[in-house]
Design a protein around this motif. Structure first.
Motif, PDB file in Angstrom:
ATOM      1  N   GLU A   1       3.176   6.893  15.331  1.00  0.00           N
ATOM      2  CA  GLU A   1       3.058   8.234  14.742  1.00  0.00           C
ATOM      3  C   GLU A   1       3.439   8.196  13.257  1.00  0.00           C
ATOM      4  O   GLU A   1       2.724   8.759  12.410  1.00  0.00           O
ATOM      5  CB  GLU A   1       3.964   9.208  15.494  1.00  0.00           C
ATOM      6  N   ALA A   2       4.545   7.541  12.954  1.00  0.00           N
ATOM      7  CA  ALA A   2       4.990   7.456  11.559  1.00  0.00           C
ATOM      8  C   ALA A   2       4.020   6.620  10.728  1.00  0.00           C
ATOM      9  O   ALA A   2       3.786   6.919   9.546  1.00  0.00           O
ATOM     10  CB  ALA A   2       6.391   6.852  11.500  1.00  0.00           C
TER      11      ALA A   2
ATOM     12  N   LEU B   1       1.170   8.771   9.559  1.00  0.00           N
ATOM     13  CA  LEU B   1       1.592   9.609   8.442  1.00  0.00           C
ATOM     14  C   LEU B   1       1.718   8.792   7.160  1.00  0.00           C
ATOM     15  O   LEU B   1       1.342   9.237   6.072  1.00  0.00           O
ATOM     16  CB  LEU B   1       2.926  10.279   8.779  1.00  0.00           C
ATOM     17  N   TYR B   2       2.266   7.593   7.268  1.00  0.00           N
ATOM     18  CA  TYR B   2       2.436   6.703   6.108  1.00  0.00           C
ATOM     19  C   TYR B   2       1.088   6.388   5.470  1.00  0.00           C
ATOM     20  O   TYR B   2       0.950   6.399   4.236  1.00  0.00           O
ATOM     21  CB  TYR B   2       3.139   5.416   6.565  1.00  0.00           C
TER      22      TYR B   2
ATOM     23  N   ARG C   1       1.975  10.591   3.549  1.00  0.00           N
ATOM     24  CA  ARG C   1       2.936  11.657   3.868  1.00  0.00           C
ATOM     25  C   ARG C   1       4.275  10.980   4.197  1.00  0.00           C
ATOM     26  O   ARG C   1       4.719  10.910   5.340  1.00  0.00           O
ATOM     27  CB  ARG C   1       2.403  12.496   5.023  1.00  0.00           C
TER      28      ARG C   1
ATOM     29  N   THR D   1       7.482  11.534   3.376  1.00  0.00           N
ATOM     30  CA  THR D   1       8.670  12.265   3.795  1.00  0.00           C
ATOM     31  C   THR D   1       8.611  12.586   5.283  1.00  0.00           C
ATOM     32  O   THR D   1       9.602  12.430   6.018  1.00  0.00           O
ATOM     33  CB  THR D   1       8.800  13.556   2.975  1.00  0.00           C
ATOM     34  N   GLU D   2       7.436  12.997   5.766  1.00  0.00           N
ATOM     35  CA  GLU D   2       7.287  13.298   7.182  1.00  0.00           C
ATOM     36  C   GLU D   2       7.442  12.024   8.029  1.00  0.00           C
ATOM     37  O   GLU D   2       8.080  12.047   9.084  1.00  0.00           O
ATOM     38  CB  GLU D   2       5.928  13.942   7.435  1.00  0.00           C
ATOM     39  N   ALA D   3       6.836  10.942   7.529  1.00  0.00           N
ATOM     40  CA  ALA D   3       6.957   9.668   8.258  1.00  0.00           C
ATOM     41  C   ALA D   3       8.412   9.227   8.332  1.00  0.00           C
ATOM     42  O   ALA D   3       8.880   8.768   9.380  1.00  0.00           O
ATOM     43  CB  ALA D   3       6.104   8.594   7.586  1.00  0.00           C
TER      44      ALA D   3
ATOM     45  N   ALA E   1      11.044  11.092   8.328  1.00  0.00           N
ATOM     46  CA  ALA E   1      11.794  11.930   9.267  1.00  0.00           C
ATOM     47  C   ALA E   1      11.595  11.450  10.706  1.00  0.00           C
ATOM     48  O   ALA E   1      12.553  11.372  11.494  1.00  0.00           O
ATOM     49  CB  ALA E   1      11.348  13.393   9.129  1.00  0.00           C
ATOM     50  N   VAL E   2      10.368  11.083  11.062  1.00  0.00           N
ATOM     51  CA  VAL E   2      10.091  10.567  12.402  1.00  0.00           C
ATOM     52  C   VAL E   2      10.853   9.255  12.633  1.00  0.00           C
ATOM     53  O   VAL E   2      11.466   9.050  13.693  1.00  0.00           O
ATOM     54  CB  VAL E   2       8.575  10.373  12.602  1.00  0.00           C
TER      55      VAL E   2
ATOM     56  N   CYS F   1       8.915   3.892   3.183  1.00  0.00           N
ATOM     57  CA  CYS F   1       8.670   5.316   2.968  1.00  0.00           C
ATOM     58  C   CYS F   1       9.632   5.884   1.938  1.00  0.00           C
ATOM     59  O   CYS F   1       9.236   6.669   1.063  1.00  0.00           O
ATOM     60  CB  CYS F   1       8.814   6.070   4.294  1.00  0.00           C
TER      61      CYS F   1
ATOM     62  N   GLU G   1       8.766   7.579  -1.621  1.00  0.00           N
ATOM     63  CA  GLU G   1       9.220   8.928  -1.940  1.00  0.00           C
ATOM     64  C   GLU G   1       9.761   8.983  -3.369  1.00  0.00           C
ATOM     65  O   GLU G   1       9.513   9.950  -4.105  1.00  0.00           O
ATOM     66  CB  GLU G   1      10.322   9.354  -0.973  1.00  0.00           C
TER      67      GLU G   1
END
Length: 794
Positions: A737-738, A741-742, A746, A748-750, A752-753, A774, A778
């Motif tokens: 999932e991360a 996003l990576y 994305r 920051t979202e990655a 967080a996961v 990540c 950022e």
């Protein structure tokens, strides 16, 4: 049991003694022939062995009590240049001879016995008074001074008269000295002689350099040499390869001919490899005879009026020296320059002279020079006088003159042993080798003797002869005889005591798959060098942080060997169990092939099973190591499937069953890439495709291999199908999932996961590695467009 063994040995010795002796004689004759012809690189080997033995066994003579070195070192070059007074009075190197006048005055004041200049003074200085001043100091100090002379094809031919070792009558009158300030003081200009109160007067060129009678020059430079009929070596040079020219001595400036106590040749005298190991003492230009610079000084010390060669003896006044049949001798250096002699910079003497003139303490002990011979020579690299010797590839040239002079004073040179002694040594070693190996008939003993005994025996005998008797027994010839005899004995053992099948198994079992060996035996032929292209899976493994791991055993390397052997055995057993073919060991690394030479259609699955089994073995080893107090150990593995060219690569003498191609390189890179991703087993896309129905994996990333444009997907092998724990499966899903996003940038979202999952599975390396990337992006976003592809070489 022991008596039976001895009986067998006695029978072998009795039955095969003529063959043993014949082999030894033949081996010695072959070695002698190779030595005479210069084959098998024996002359080069002899020089290398001699240098090694000389430095090992004779390099501890200690400081000479007879000689002190005044060095033209970098400190002196810099000091004279940086001192304004010195620079004005003496110029840049080569300095004016006024500097050497000051040095001689200081040495005379301190009670030196004699001074030898390892340099030539055959060019007139632009200021004639400096040369005249030097000549005056030579005369006034009364200090015996000896100068070097060079030879050159264009030098004038001197007289053919009978040479006489007698000085010329003084022919010039010199002005006064030129006082010079010490380092950091004001310049002191040149003054007139004491009592005159006049300025320094100009000197006519004819006063300093009067025309010299060639016959007088010949008498001053030549030295009587008497031989027993042997020819002296000519002064020669080779300006171009194959073109040899006769050299003639270059006379020093006339002002010095009458004042110096002696002159000697400063020939380099190199061996064929350019290294200085020996000296010839005397040379001829076809008209006169000349001796080397150390001999000139020693002749005066020993009261000699001629140099006499008689057989293997050289007589110089009251002293006799052993020499080689050609009149040469090998130099006993006894150590490096600074190990053998007290060394003092020229600058220190120059400063001491100026301080003494001013009535100030000089800081130098008179006892350092009193009653000793002082040798002046260059040691700075920039002087271009560095030569090769047994004690170094770049040694100051003065080291040779120092060693020869010290050998003359000590009555000690190294001489070659008679040829028959070296030949007898070689024959003895050849007989011992043949008798031992053909009697015992042990392959292990044969290899140990050939590789670990013949060389050390020869080296020890050479070292002992040099250290104890100053005798050079040949080493390369006996070593060649011993090696040839050992090799012949081992070949004889194979011919008479081994079957062909046993030979094949022993020859190839260390690096080829056993089933292939049996196939070769059944087909009664050795593997051909040509191979075939087939799809296989390559396995590469390496111990993570092996350097740190091995550092724990620095005090007990044998323990490291035992641990490493245990590790390799356990990992190899796991791979062989799955049908792998061990390609090679590279230190702690293991290279294995699946699908060759035995063609397994499921090679990718076998490789994955073998990798997981190897990691399981390592896990068990870690537990054993922990109980024994040994360091922890982890293994990284890379797998890649591809069409590769497999076969026996090498020569007719030595070959190896292995694979070649880009696929092998990628497998090795995948193994190394584990470090960046925090994974343990990384597999390529094609391996995943072939084995996906049988394994559990995590998609790690898309990477671009160096030199390739197309990106490929890499995976982490986690377990066999159905054996992945639920907790780890959840970690893999959150990672995927991360990762999605990576790839859409994305970060920051990655992150967080990943952080949420890492809190529950803190030991998961790939999660931590992706989180770090990540966070990095950022802070420093990548340049768009971002494709989410990493470079594998990074």
């Amino acid at each position: 049991m022991a008596s039976d063994t001895w009986k067998v040995l006695r029978l072998r010795l009795r039955n095969h003694l003529p063959l043993m002796l014949g082999l030894a004689v033949l081996s010695t004759a072959a070695a002698a022939g190779c030595w005479r012809m210069g084959w098998l690189w024996l002359p080069n080997a002899e020089r290398a062995l001699y240098d090694s033995a000389l430095t090992t066994f004779t390099g501890n003579r200690g400081l000479s009590p007879n000689i002190v070195v005044v060095a033209i070192d970098q400190q002196s070059l810099d000091g004279v240049r940086q001192n304004p007074s010195y620079a004005r009075n003496f110029g840049t190197y080569p300095w004016t001879r006024s500097l050497w006048s000051r040095v001689l005055e200081e040495l005379a004041q301190r009670g030196a016995r004699a001074v030898l200049f390892d340099m030539v003074m055959d060019e007139r200085y632009t200021d004639p008074s400096a040369d005249l001043d030097f000549a005056r100091v030579l005369r006034d100090t009364g200090l015996p001074v000896y100068l070097g002379v060079a030879s050159h094809p264009r030098a004038p031919h001197l007289s053919e008269e009978e040479p006489s070792h007698a000085p010329l009558a003084p022919a010039v009158t010199a002005p006064s000295a030129e006082p010079v300030a010490a380092a950091g003081e004001e310049e002191v200009i040149a003054e007139a002689p004491a009592g005159e109160g006049e300025d320094f007067v100009e000197v006519e060129e004819e006063q300093v350099h009067p025309a010299a009678d060639p016959r007088a020059v010949a008498r001053a430079l030549a030295f009587p040499v008497r031989t027993d009929g042997r020819a002296l070596p000519f002064l020669e040079s080779e300006p171009t390869p194959g073109r040899v020219e006769r050299n003639y001595v270059v006379p020093p400036i006339p002002a010095l001919l009458a004042e110096a106590d002696g002159f000697g040749l400063v020939e380099v005298e190199p061996d064929p490899d350019g290294s200085m190991r020996r000296t010839r003492f005397a040379y001829t230009d076809g008209e006169d005879t000349y001796v080397t610079l150390p001999v000139t000084l020693a002749a005066d010390l020993f009261g000699a009026t001629e140099l006499v060669f008689s057989g293997r003896t050289l007589r110089l006044g009251s002293r006799e020296f052993a020499v080689n049949p050609d009149g040469s001798a090998e130099i006993d250096f006894g150590g490096t320059l600074h190990e053998r002699f007290h060394v003092l910079p020229v600058l220190a003497l120059l400063d001491a002279w100026a301080l003494r003139k001013d009535g100030k303490p000089t800081g130098l002990s008179d006892e350092l020079f009193r009653g000793r011979i002082v040798v002046v020579g260059g040691t700075a690299l920039g002087l271009g006088d560095n030569k090769a010797t047994p004690f170094g590839a770049s040694t100051p040239g003065v080291s040779k003159q120092l060693a020869v002079l010290e050998n003359l004073l000590a009555g000690r040179f190294i001489t070659e042993a008679p040829y028959w002694v070296s030949l007898l040594f070689g024959l003895g070693l050849a007989v011992l080798s043949a008798v031992l190996l053909m009697t015992v008939r042990s392959p292990a003993l044969g290899l140990a003797w050939l590789l670990g005994a013949v060389g050390p025996i020869v080296f020890l005998v050479l070292g002992a002869s040099l250290a104890l008797g100053q005798v050079h027994v040949l080493a390369a010839l006996p070593m060649a005889a011993g090696v040839l005899s050992s090799a012949g004995a081992m070949a004889s053992n194979l011919l008479f005591a081994r079957r062909e099948a046993v030979f094949i198994r022993q020859a190839f079992s260390r690096y080829m798959e056993p089933r292939l060996i049996e196939q070769m035996i059944e087909e009664n032929q050795l593997p051909r060098l040509d191979g075939e292209e087939r799809e296989i899976t390559a396995f590469f493994s390496d111990i993570r942080g092996f350097s740190t791991f091995s550092e724990s055993f620095k005090d007990d390397p044998r323990a490291l060997v035992r641990v490493l052997n245990l590790y390799l055995t356990r990992v190899s057993s796991a791979l062989l169990h799955e049908g792998g073919c061990l390609d090679k060991y590279i230190g702690d690394a293991v290279v294995c092939l699946f699908g060759a030479p035995v063609n397994h259609a499921d090679h990718a699955v076998r490789a994955c099973r073998g990798a997981l089994a190897a990691q399981a073995e390592v896990a068990r080893l870690r537990e054993e190591f922990r109980k024994q107090g040994l360091p922890d150990v982890y293994t990284r593995i890379g797998l890649n499937s591809a069409r590769l060219f497999v076969g026996n690569f090498g020569s007719d003498q030595l070959f190896d069953y292995t694979a070649m191609g880009d696929g092998m390189n990628l497998a090795a890179r995948l193994e190394g890439a584990n470090k960046a991703y925090g994974s343990l087993i990384m597999i390529g896309a094609h391996t995943h495709e072939l084995a996906r129905e049988h394994i559990e994996v995590r998609e790690l990333d898309r990477v671009r291999v160096a030199g390739k444009q197309e990106a490929v997907t890499v995976y982490e092998l986690l377990a066999l199908k159905g054996e992945l724990p639920a907790e780890k499966r959840e970690t893999v899903e959150r990672y995927h999932e991360a990762l999605a996003l990576y790839r859409r940038a994305r970060f920051t979202e990655a992150a967080a996961v990943l952080e949420a999952r890492l809190a529950k599975d803190p030991a998961d390396g790939p999660t931590a590695a992706l989180l770090a990337r990540c966070r990095k992006y950022e802070q420093n976003p990548p340049t768009p467009p971002f494709d989410g592809v990493a470079n594998l070489d990074k």
